[in-house]
Design a protein around this motif. Sequence first.
Motif, PDB file in Angstrom:
ATOM      1  N   ASP A 262      60.538  57.630  76.985  1.00 42.26           N
ATOM      2  CA  ASP A 262      60.297  57.991  78.317  1.00 42.26           C
ATOM      3  C   ASP A 262      60.655  56.870  79.115  1.00 42.26           C
ATOM      4  OD1 ASP A 262      59.184  60.334  77.584  1.00 42.26           O
ATOM      5  OD2 ASP A 262      57.270  59.347  76.682  1.00 42.26           O
ATOM      6  N   TRP A 263      61.007  57.493  80.385  1.00 45.33           N
ATOM      7  CA  TRP A 263      61.328  56.509  81.534  1.00 45.33           C
ATOM      8  C   TRP A 263      60.328  55.528  81.905  1.00 45.33           C
ATOM      9  CZ3 TRP A 263      65.942  55.189  83.905  1.00 45.33           C
ATOM     10  CH2 TRP A 263      65.804  54.484  84.975  1.00 45.33           C
ATOM     11  N   VAL A 264      60.387  54.430  82.158  1.00 42.78           N
ATOM     12  CA  VAL A 264      59.352  53.439  82.962  1.00 42.78           C
ATOM     13  C   VAL A 264      59.751  53.165  84.063  1.00 42.78           C
ATOM     14  CG1 VAL A 264      58.688  53.091  80.321  1.00 42.78           C
ATOM     15  CG2 VAL A 264      60.254  51.487  81.635  1.00 42.78           C
ATOM     16  N   GLU A 265      59.002  52.724  85.009  1.00 39.61           N
ATOM     17  CA  GLU A 265      59.260  52.271  86.189  1.00 39.61           C
ATOM     18  C   GLU A 265      59.547  50.786  86.337  1.00 39.61           C
ATOM     19  OE1 GLU A 265      55.692  52.509  88.695  1.00 39.61           O
ATOM     20  OE2 GLU A 265      55.464  54.902  88.393  1.00 39.61           O
ATOM     21  N   THR A 266      59.565  50.058  85.427  1.00 30.11           N
ATOM     22  CA  THR A 266      59.945  48.544  85.425  1.00 30.11           C
ATOM     23  C   THR A 266      60.406  48.170  84.031  1.00 30.11           C
ATOM     24  OG1 THR A 266      59.638  46.490  86.087  1.00 30.11           O
ATOM     25  CG2 THR A 266      57.643  47.579  85.177  1.00 30.11           C
ATOM     26  N   PRO A 267      61.476  47.249  83.808  1.00 28.25           N
ATOM     27  CA  PRO A 267      61.810  46.890  82.590  1.00 28.25           C
ATOM     28  C   PRO A 267      60.816  46.098  81.761  1.00 28.25           C
ATOM     29  CG  PRO A 267      63.543  46.417  84.199  1.00 28.25           C
ATOM     30  CD  PRO A 267      62.365  46.841  84.969  1.00 28.25           C
ATOM     31  N   LEU A 268      60.543  46.461  80.418  1.00 26.04           N
ATOM     32  CA  LEU A 268      59.432  45.832  79.548  1.00 26.04           C
ATOM     33  C   LEU A 268      60.058  44.299  79.668  1.00 26.04           C
ATOM     34  CD1 LEU A 268      58.991  48.674  76.759  1.00 26.04           C
ATOM     35  CD2 LEU A 268      57.752  48.382  79.235  1.00 26.04           C
ATOM     36  N   PRO A 269      58.791  43.650  79.098  1.00 30.64           N
ATOM     37  CA  PRO A 269      59.308  42.274  78.659  1.00 30.64           C
ATOM     38  C   PRO A 269      59.981  42.058  77.773  1.00 30.64           C
ATOM     39  CG  PRO A 269      56.872  42.660  79.207  1.00 30.64           C
ATOM     40  CD  PRO A 269      57.695  43.824  79.348  1.00 30.64           C
ATOM     41  N   LEU A 270      60.803  40.958  77.497  1.00 35.77           N
ATOM     42  CA  LEU A 270      61.579  40.667  76.332  1.00 35.77           C
ATOM     43  C   LEU A 270      60.736  40.537  75.006  1.00 35.77           C
ATOM     44  CD1 LEU A 270      64.261  38.395  77.754  1.00 35.77           C
ATOM     45  CD2 LEU A 270      64.329  40.707  77.694  1.00 35.77           C
ATOM     46  N   GLU A 271      61.247  40.733  73.948  1.00 36.34           N
ATOM     47  CA  GLU A 271      60.584  40.337  72.549  1.00 36.34           C
ATOM     48  C   GLU A 271      60.807  38.848  72.224  1.00 36.34           C
ATOM     49  OE1 GLU A 271      58.447  41.981  70.599  1.00 36.34           O
ATOM     50  OE2 GLU A 271      58.307  43.775  71.988  1.00 36.34           O
ATOM     51  N   MET A 272      62.108  38.285  72.587  1.00 34.22           N
ATOM     52  CA  MET A 272      62.283  36.899  72.405  1.00 34.22           C
ATOM     53  C   MET A 272      61.377  35.928  73.170  1.00 34.22           C
ATOM     54  SD  MET A 272      65.967  34.789  73.387  1.00 34.22           S
ATOM     55  CE  MET A 272      65.332  35.034  75.365  1.00 34.22           C
TER      56      MET A 272
END
Length: 246
Positions: free
Chosen positions: A70-80
């Motif tokens: 599903d589309w999100v409004e803002t890019p998710l945080p990195l896992e790194m």
Amino acid sequence: MSLPPPSKSIKEELPKPPSADYGPIVITILMFLGVIGVLFYWRSPQLYWPYTLPRFDFNPSKILGLGSADWVETPLPLEMAGGDPHIRALMRTISASESNMDQPYHLLYGGKTIPSLSHHPDTCVPIETGPNLGDCTTAAGRYQFLTTTWQQMAEQYHPSPPGWFEFWQPYDFSPESQDIVVYRWLLDQDAWGVDIDQQLKTGDVTQVLELLSGTWTSLGYGIEDNSMSQHLPRVYSDMLQEELAQ
């Protein structure tokens, strides 16, 4: 004088003709009829028999375990964990254009997701829009790595490459590995011919996005873009503030 024993008849001396073996022919015919029957069963709307058998649901998405993102409004945080905030913000900006979904690391081109990240899925999905319409692409993961690109970059930047005794093993495609490969790649001045980190620190984000658009075409400045392309400088500014705050 005793007579010599009678010679064998000509009929006895001739080799016996081999007996016909129809087994393989019969098996082949039965297999052929079975395939025809299965195809007919899948294509026909119903079977006109006293009892209706349950159909086999031939759905490639179910067989491969594919889901949907599903589309999100803002890019998710990195896992790194860790790293320079400017490069981290740039990575999130790239994913805003390439994979701005709630499961970016599992993403295939087109919005389907894969359950396992033990290796690059190497699944060629038909391209439905743009200049490459009619082709297919193996783009996968948060940064939409093609199979060949992932293999090449993983050989140089992967945090946990297979040992010499397990050279046949594929490179792990875990979220952290995807991040680290891209992070190290963006920091490699020899790969890009410029110091991307320094350019970002001096505010040249537009020039950086233009440079990277040859690799990630959705960034704009090249053969294609998308609805996010024009907003990416602002997205980078927002992501940088988040990363600096951490």
